[in-house]
Design a protein around this motif. Structure first.
Motif, PDB file in Angstrom:
ATOM      1  N   HIS A  37      67.126 126.156  66.232  1.00  0.00           N
ATOM      2  CA  HIS A  37      68.348 125.914  65.456  1.00  0.00           C
ATOM      3  C   HIS A  37      69.331 125.032  66.217  1.00  0.00           C
ATOM      4  N   GLY A  38      68.832 124.350  67.242  1.00  0.00           N
ATOM      5  CA  GLY A  38      69.645 123.354  67.927  1.00  0.00           C
ATOM      6  C   GLY A  38      70.415 123.823  69.142  1.00  0.00           C
ATOM      7  N   TYR A  39      70.249 125.054  69.536  1.00  0.00           N
ATOM      8  CA  TYR A  39      70.950 125.562  70.717  1.00  0.00           C
ATOM      9  C   TYR A  39      70.249 125.093  71.987  1.00  0.00           C
ATOM     10  N   VAL A  40      71.054 124.780  72.997  1.00  0.00           N
ATOM     11  CA  VAL A  40      70.518 124.395  74.296  1.00  0.00           C
ATOM     12  C   VAL A  40      71.110 125.303  75.369  1.00  0.00           C
ATOM     13  N   GLN A  41      70.319 125.563  76.380  1.00  0.00           N
ATOM     14  CA  GLN A  41      70.757 126.428  77.471  1.00  0.00           C
ATOM     15  C   GLN A  41      71.851 125.731  78.262  1.00  0.00           C
ATOM     16  N   ILE A  42      72.958 126.452  78.504  1.00  0.00           N
ATOM     17  CA  ILE A  42      74.042 125.878  79.300  1.00  0.00           C
ATOM     18  C   ILE A  42      74.246 126.616  80.614  1.00  0.00           C
ATOM     19  N   SER A  43      73.767 127.872  80.691  1.00  0.00           N
ATOM     20  CA  SER A  43      73.917 128.602  81.943  1.00  0.00           C
ATOM     21  C   SER A  43      73.025 129.837  81.954  1.00  0.00           C
ATOM     22  N   PHE A  69      73.989 134.400  73.534  1.00  0.00           N
ATOM     23  CA  PHE A  69      73.200 134.661  74.730  1.00  0.00           C
ATOM     24  C   PHE A  69      72.102 135.665  74.431  1.00  0.00           C
ATOM     25  N   THR A  70      71.118 135.665  75.309  1.00  0.00           N
ATOM     26  CA  THR A  70      69.999 136.596  75.212  1.00  0.00           C
ATOM     27  C   THR A  70      69.398 136.746  76.599  1.00  0.00           C
ATOM     28  N   GLY A  71      68.496 137.675  76.734  1.00  0.00           N
ATOM     29  CA  GLY A  71      67.820 137.876  78.007  1.00  0.00           C
ATOM     30  C   GLY A  71      66.718 136.840  78.227  1.00  0.00           C
ATOM     31  N   HIS A  72      66.404 136.586  79.486  1.00  0.00           N
ATOM     32  CA  HIS A  72      65.436 135.546  79.836  1.00  0.00           C
ATOM     33  C   HIS A  72      64.017 135.857  79.375  1.00  0.00           C
ATOM     34  N   LEU A 124      64.869 133.252  72.165  1.00  0.00           N
ATOM     35  CA  LEU A 124      65.060 131.913  72.724  1.00  0.00           C
ATOM     36  C   LEU A 124      64.440 130.847  71.822  1.00  0.00           C
ATOM     37  N   ARG A 125      63.257 131.117  71.301  1.00  0.00           N
ATOM     38  CA  ARG A 125      62.586 130.171  70.403  1.00  0.00           C
ATOM     39  C   ARG A 125      63.414 129.962  69.123  1.00  0.00           C
ATOM     40  N   LEU A 126      63.914 131.057  68.553  1.00  0.00           N
ATOM     41  CA  LEU A 126      64.734 130.959  67.336  1.00  0.00           C
ATOM     42  C   LEU A 126      65.976 130.114  67.601  1.00  0.00           C
ATOM     43  N   TYR A 127      66.695 130.423  68.657  1.00  0.00           N
ATOM     44  CA  TYR A 127      67.942 129.707  68.936  1.00  0.00           C
ATOM     45  C   TYR A 127      67.688 128.231  69.220  1.00  0.00           C
ATOM     46  N   ARG A 128      66.656 127.941  69.978  1.00  0.00           N
ATOM     47  CA  ARG A 128      66.345 126.538  70.276  1.00  0.00           C
ATOM     48  C   ARG A 128      65.927 125.790  69.012  1.00  0.00           C
ATOM     49  N   ALA A 140      66.420 142.948  86.997  1.00  0.00           N
ATOM     50  CA  ALA A 140      65.425 142.791  85.929  1.00  0.00           C
ATOM     51  C   ALA A 140      65.879 141.880  84.797  1.00  0.00           C
ATOM     52  N   LEU A 141      67.157 141.496  84.773  1.00  0.00           N
ATOM     53  CA  LEU A 141      67.696 140.770  83.621  1.00  0.00           C
ATOM     54  C   LEU A 141      68.556 139.590  84.038  1.00  0.00           C
ATOM     55  N   THR A 142      68.171 138.422  83.535  1.00  0.00           N
ATOM     56  CA  THR A 142      68.990 137.221  83.642  1.00  0.00           C
ATOM     57  C   THR A 142      69.459 136.876  82.235  1.00  0.00           C
ATOM     58  N   ILE A 143      70.759 136.727  82.093  1.00  0.00           N
ATOM     59  CA  ILE A 143      71.352 136.371  80.806  1.00  0.00           C
ATOM     60  C   ILE A 143      71.313 134.853  80.653  1.00  0.00           C
ATOM     61  N   VAL A 144      70.758 134.395  79.530  1.00  0.00           N
ATOM     62  CA  VAL A 144      70.683 132.975  79.217  1.00  0.00           C
ATOM     63  C   VAL A 144      71.720 132.690  78.134  1.00  0.00           C
ATOM     64  N   THR A 145      72.652 131.794  78.436  1.00  0.00           N
ATOM     65  CA  THR A 145      73.674 131.396  77.459  1.00  0.00           C
ATOM     66  C   THR A 145      73.268 130.060  76.859  1.00  0.00           C
ATOM     67  N   LEU A 146      73.327 130.006  75.526  1.00  0.00           N
ATOM     68  CA  LEU A 146      72.960 128.794  74.783  1.00  0.00           C
ATOM     69  C   LEU A 146      74.140 128.374  73.921  1.00  0.00           C
ATOM     70  N   GLU A 147      74.203 127.084  73.635  1.00  0.00           N
ATOM     71  CA  GLU A 147      75.348 126.552  72.890  1.00  0.00           C
ATOM     72  C   GLU A 147      74.908 125.359  72.054  1.00  0.00           C
ATOM     73  N   LYS A 148      75.662 125.113  70.996  1.00  0.00           N
ATOM     74  CA  LYS A 148      75.522 123.862  70.243  1.00  0.00           C
ATOM     75  C   LYS A 148      76.863 123.517  69.635  1.00  0.00           C
ATOM     76  N   GLU A 149      77.046 122.234  69.410  1.00  0.00           N
ATOM     77  CA  GLU A 149      78.295 121.749  68.817  1.00  0.00           C
ATOM     78  C   GLU A 149      78.274 122.006  67.315  1.00  0.00           C
ATOM     79  N   ALA A 150      79.435 122.302  66.757  1.00  0.00           N
ATOM     80  CA  ALA A 150      79.570 122.434  65.305  1.00  0.00           C
ATOM     81  C   ALA A 150      79.519 121.022  64.715  1.00  0.00           C
TER      82      ALA A 150
END
Length: 167
Positions: A135-141, A120-123, A129-133, A148-158
């Motif tokens: 590398h195949g991560y997609v936002q899930i929540s 996760f990272t901040g919005h 966010l660019r780095l994680y995306r 001031a802060l929304t936490i963005v959770t990203l995930e990808k399948e192994a």
């Protein structure tokens, strides 16, 4: 001829260097969100040592200096929770963060329990966010941590077999 950066499993002896680097690296995040009380800036050495004992961490070294780090652990849902990916400001934008991310994914993919990776990272943390995306991560929540802060959770399948290259 210059030194090259090497990636290794972190040890208890790395804790002080990791904590100092973490404090340096999270200054920009604190400034971005106007909050200097974020956990990475208030974490104690004892807390970091406990994280190292409880999970797995990597460090990237340039000579004897720790210039980057990442850590995580596999939870009960078979998800490798990856966190605190930090790269010294002078070493950023050279692919080191991506190398560390790939290396910790490879470690956790070797564990039979790790079926997916999550972080996760901040919005407003656009570079993260660019780095994680990339590398195949997609936002899930998302969740609001403060006004001031929304936490963005990203995930990808192994992906089995996708981590054959060494760190």
């Amino acid at each position: 001829m210059g030194m090259s950066v090497t990636i290794h499993a972190a040890t208890a002896q790395d804790a002080e260097q990791i904590l100092k680097l973490q404090y340096l690296c999270y200054q920009s995040e604190a400034e971005l969100y106007g909050d200097y009380a974020i956990e990475p800036l208030t974490q104690t050495l004892e807390g970091l040592r406990a994280e190292l004992t409880d999970g797995y961490a990597l460090v990237a070294r340039l000579g004897d200096e720790v210039v980057a780090s990442v850590r995580g652990k596999v939870d009960a849902a078979n998800t490798a929770q990856i966190g605190k990916l930090i790269v010294h400001p002078r070493m950023q934008r050279h692919g080191l963060g991506g190398r560390l991310l790939h290396a910790i994914e490879a470690h956790f993919a070797a564990e039979p329990a790790a079926k997916r990776f999550q972080l996760f990272t901040g919005h407003r943390s656009e570079h993260n966010l660019r780095l994680y995306r990339s590398h195949g991560y997609v936002q899930i929540s998302t969740r609001e941590a403060s006004p001031a802060l929304t936490i963005v959770t990203l995930e990808k399948e192994a992906e089995s077999g996708a981590y054959a290259t060494s760190a």
